[in-house]
Design a protein around this motif. Structure first.
Motif, PDB file in Angstrom:
ATOM      1  N   ALA A 118       0.825  -1.215   0.000  1.00 51.92           N
ATOM      2  CA  ALA A 118       0.000   0.000   0.000  1.00 51.92           C
ATOM      3  C   ALA A 118       0.859   1.266   0.000  1.00 51.92           C
ATOM      4  N   LEU A 119       2.126   1.115   0.367  1.00 56.11           N
ATOM      5  CA  LEU A 119       3.052   2.247   0.363  1.00 56.11           C
ATOM      6  C   LEU A 119       3.629   2.418  -1.037  1.00 56.11           C
ATOM      7  N   ASP A 120       4.203   3.574  -1.316  1.00 58.94           N
ATOM      8  CA  ASP A 120       4.877   3.717  -2.604  1.00 58.94           C
ATOM      9  C   ASP A 120       6.120   2.828  -2.610  1.00 58.94           C
ATOM     10  N   HIS A 121       6.692   2.611  -3.774  1.00 64.53           N
ATOM     11  CA  HIS A 121       7.791   1.658  -3.951  1.00 64.53           C
ATOM     12  C   HIS A 121       8.952   1.917  -2.988  1.00 64.53           C
ATOM     13  N   ASP A 122       9.408   3.148  -2.900  1.00 66.77           N
ATOM     14  CA  ASP A 122      10.554   3.467  -2.040  1.00 66.77           C
ATOM     15  C   ASP A 122      10.236   3.245  -0.566  1.00 66.77           C
ATOM     16  N   ALA A 123       9.054   3.660  -0.137  1.00 65.05           N
ATOM     17  CA  ALA A 123       8.660   3.476   1.259  1.00 65.05           C
ATOM     18  C   ALA A 123       8.473   1.993   1.573  1.00 65.05           C
ATOM     19  N   ALA A 124       7.913   1.239   0.643  1.00 58.19           N
ATOM     20  CA  ALA A 124       7.738  -0.196   0.836  1.00 58.19           C
ATOM     21  C   ALA A 124       9.090  -0.896   0.934  1.00 58.19           C
ATOM     22  N   ALA A 125      10.032  -0.496   0.098  1.00 59.50           N
ATOM     23  CA  ALA A 125      11.373  -1.088   0.144  1.00 59.50           C
ATOM     24  C   ALA A 125      12.062  -0.759   1.464  1.00 59.50           C
ATOM     25  N   ALA A 126      11.943   0.477   1.925  1.00 58.74           N
ATOM     26  CA  ALA A 126      12.550   0.876   3.198  1.00 58.74           C
ATOM     27  C   ALA A 126      11.925   0.124   4.366  1.00 58.74           C
ATOM     28  N   GLN A 135      10.821   2.240  10.278  1.00 56.25           N
ATOM     29  CA  GLN A 135       9.890   2.693   9.254  1.00 56.25           C
ATOM     30  C   GLN A 135       8.436   2.507   9.663  1.00 56.25           C
ATOM     31  N   THR A 136       8.199   1.614  10.609  1.00 55.45           N
ATOM     32  CA  THR A 136       6.840   1.351  11.087  1.00 55.45           C
ATOM     33  C   THR A 136       6.883   1.221  12.600  1.00 55.45           C
ATOM     34  N   ARG A 137       5.730   1.321  13.211  1.00 54.50           N
ATOM     35  CA  ARG A 137       5.670   1.171  14.671  1.00 54.50           C
ATOM     36  C   ARG A 137       6.085  -0.226  15.102  1.00 54.50           C
ATOM     37  N   ALA A 138       5.963  -1.197  14.228  1.00 51.63           N
ATOM     38  CA  ALA A 138       6.321  -2.569  14.587  1.00 51.63           C
ATOM     39  C   ALA A 138       7.796  -2.715  14.901  1.00 51.63           C
ATOM     40  N   THR A 139       8.644  -1.832  14.357  1.00 52.47           N
ATOM     41  CA  THR A 139      10.074  -1.949  14.612  1.00 52.47           C
ATOM     42  C   THR A 139      10.601  -0.842  15.517  1.00 52.47           C
ATOM     43  N   VAL A 140       9.718  -0.074  16.116  1.00 50.77           N
ATOM     44  CA  VAL A 140      10.117   0.914  17.121  1.00 50.77           C
ATOM     45  C   VAL A 140       9.936   0.229  18.468  1.00 50.77           C
TER      46      VAL A 140
END
Length: 97
Positions: A26-34, A79-84
């Motif tokens: 659902a994220l753009d390509h760069d954000a999904a890759a990050a 990049q997401t709350r799951a990894t904070v």
């Protein structure tokens, strides 16, 4: 260790990396890759990462870019709350249980 075991493990890791990348579609390509790179950096054992790195032909575009990020830039910022993850005295925000 047999070649079949290594091959099956490699196939499974490729499948997992592509599955993680699909989760961020659902994220753009760069954000999904990050976000994929962040997830792999946080949750994959170094041996898992090493087993895929350098033999990425069957990865999706997003998953391949995630490995390129890890190779070129190292571990990305969360990049997401799951990894904070929480500070030692905090509670309740990790998805690890």
């Amino acid at each position: 260790m047999s070649d079949t075991y290594v091959s099956d493990t490699h196939r499974r890791l490729i499948y997992m990396a592509n599955q993680i990348a699909r989760n961020f579609c659902a994220l753009d390509h760069d954000a999904a890759a990050a976000a994929t790179a962040d997830h792999i950096a946080q949750f994959w054992d170094p041996r898992m990462k090493a087993a895929v790195a350098g033999d990425e032909a069957d990865l999706s575009d997003v998953a391949a870019r995630a490995f390129a990020i890890l190779r070129e830039q190292g571990e990305p910022a969360p990049q997401t709350r799951a990894t904070v993850f929480n500070d030692a005295d905090e509670g309740g925000r990790s998805d690890a249980g």
